[in-house]
Design an enzyme around this catalytic site. Sequence first.
Site, mmCIF file in Angstrom:
data_model
loop_
_atom_site.group_PDB
_atom_site.id
_atom_site.type_symbol
_atom_site.label_atom_id
_atom_site.label_comp_id
_atom_site.label_asym_id
_atom_site.label_seq_id
_atom_site.Cartn_x
_atom_site.Cartn_y
_atom_site.Cartn_z
ATOM 1 N N ASP A 1 5.151 -3.237 -2.447
ATOM 2 C CA ASP A 1 5.744 -2.374 -3.460
ATOM 3 C C ASP A 1 7.224 -2.730 -3.496
ATOM 4 O O ASP A 1 7.860 -2.811 -2.450
ATOM 5 C CB ASP A 1 5.575 -0.893 -3.087
ATOM 6 C CG ASP A 1 4.117 -0.468 -3.127
ATOM 7 O OD1 ASP A 1 3.318 -1.123 -3.824
ATOM 8 O OD2 ASP A 1 3.782 0.524 -2.451
ATOM 9 N N GLU B 1 0.757 0.468 -12.062
ATOM 10 C CA GLU B 1 1.792 0.533 -11.016
ATOM 11 C C GLU B 1 2.752 -0.634 -11.206
ATOM 12 O O GLU B 1 2.510 -1.730 -10.695
ATOM 13 C CB GLU B 1 1.156 0.459 -9.613
ATOM 14 C CG GLU B 1 0.387 1.695 -9.216
ATOM 15 C CD GLU B 1 0.029 1.705 -7.715
ATOM 16 O OE1 GLU B 1 0.392 0.763 -6.996
ATOM 17 O OE2 GLU B 1 -0.608 2.683 -7.293
#
Length: 192
Positions: free
Chosen positions: A110, A159
Site C-alpha cells: 500500500d 483501492e
Amino acid sequence: MDYTILVNNKNLLLPDYIPEDLIEIYEPMGSKLDKTYINRLNIKAYKAFKEMQKDALKEGYEIFIDSSYRTYEYQKRIFDQTVKEKGLKHALKYVALPGGSEHQTGLAIDIIFKRNNKMIEEQTENDPEIKWLFSHAHIYGFILRYPKGKEKITGFNFEPWHFRFVGQELAKKIYIQNITLEEYYTLQKRAQ
Ligand SMILES: [Zn+2]
C-alpha cells in the site's frame, strides 16, 4: 517464488503459508514522519519499489510503503474485529478473508506519499502521485491490483493505493490489455 500467484477470496492461502525471500524494510509510518517501522517485503519487490521511488522523486513525487507483508493471523484479526464491530456482511465486502489478502504473499504494497512535507493518507485517483503510479508502476513490475470498474471481477473495492508485484513481463501485459490478474488467468485457461 512465483511472482504471478493469484490470491483472492476464492483462492486462499493456507494459514502456514509464509513466503520465501522476505527482507526487513524500514519505511515511515503513516503521518509520523520522524518514525520508521520495520516491516517485511519480498526482496525483488522491494528492489523494484526502490527504483520506482527514485524515479517518482525525479518527478517531484515522494512515495513510501505504508503496508507490506501481513501474516495470516494478522489478517484474521482484522477480519474478526470488523465482523465484531460492523457485522459479517460489511466485513465480507470490505476486508479480505483470512488467507485472501495478497499482503500475505509479501508481494503487495500500500503506497502513501508526502507532499509539502506532509503525509497524505487519503489517497485518491486524482492525486498526481497516484496518477503517475497508474501509468508507470508496470515498468517496475507492479500492477494496480483492484482497479475501478473491476470490483465484481477482483472481489475487492477500488483501492488506488494497493499495488502488487508480478514481475515486469506480466505487469506490462496486464497494463497494456487493461485487465486484472483474475482476467489474465481466465484468458490463460481459455487459450489452453
Ligand atoms: Zn493493500
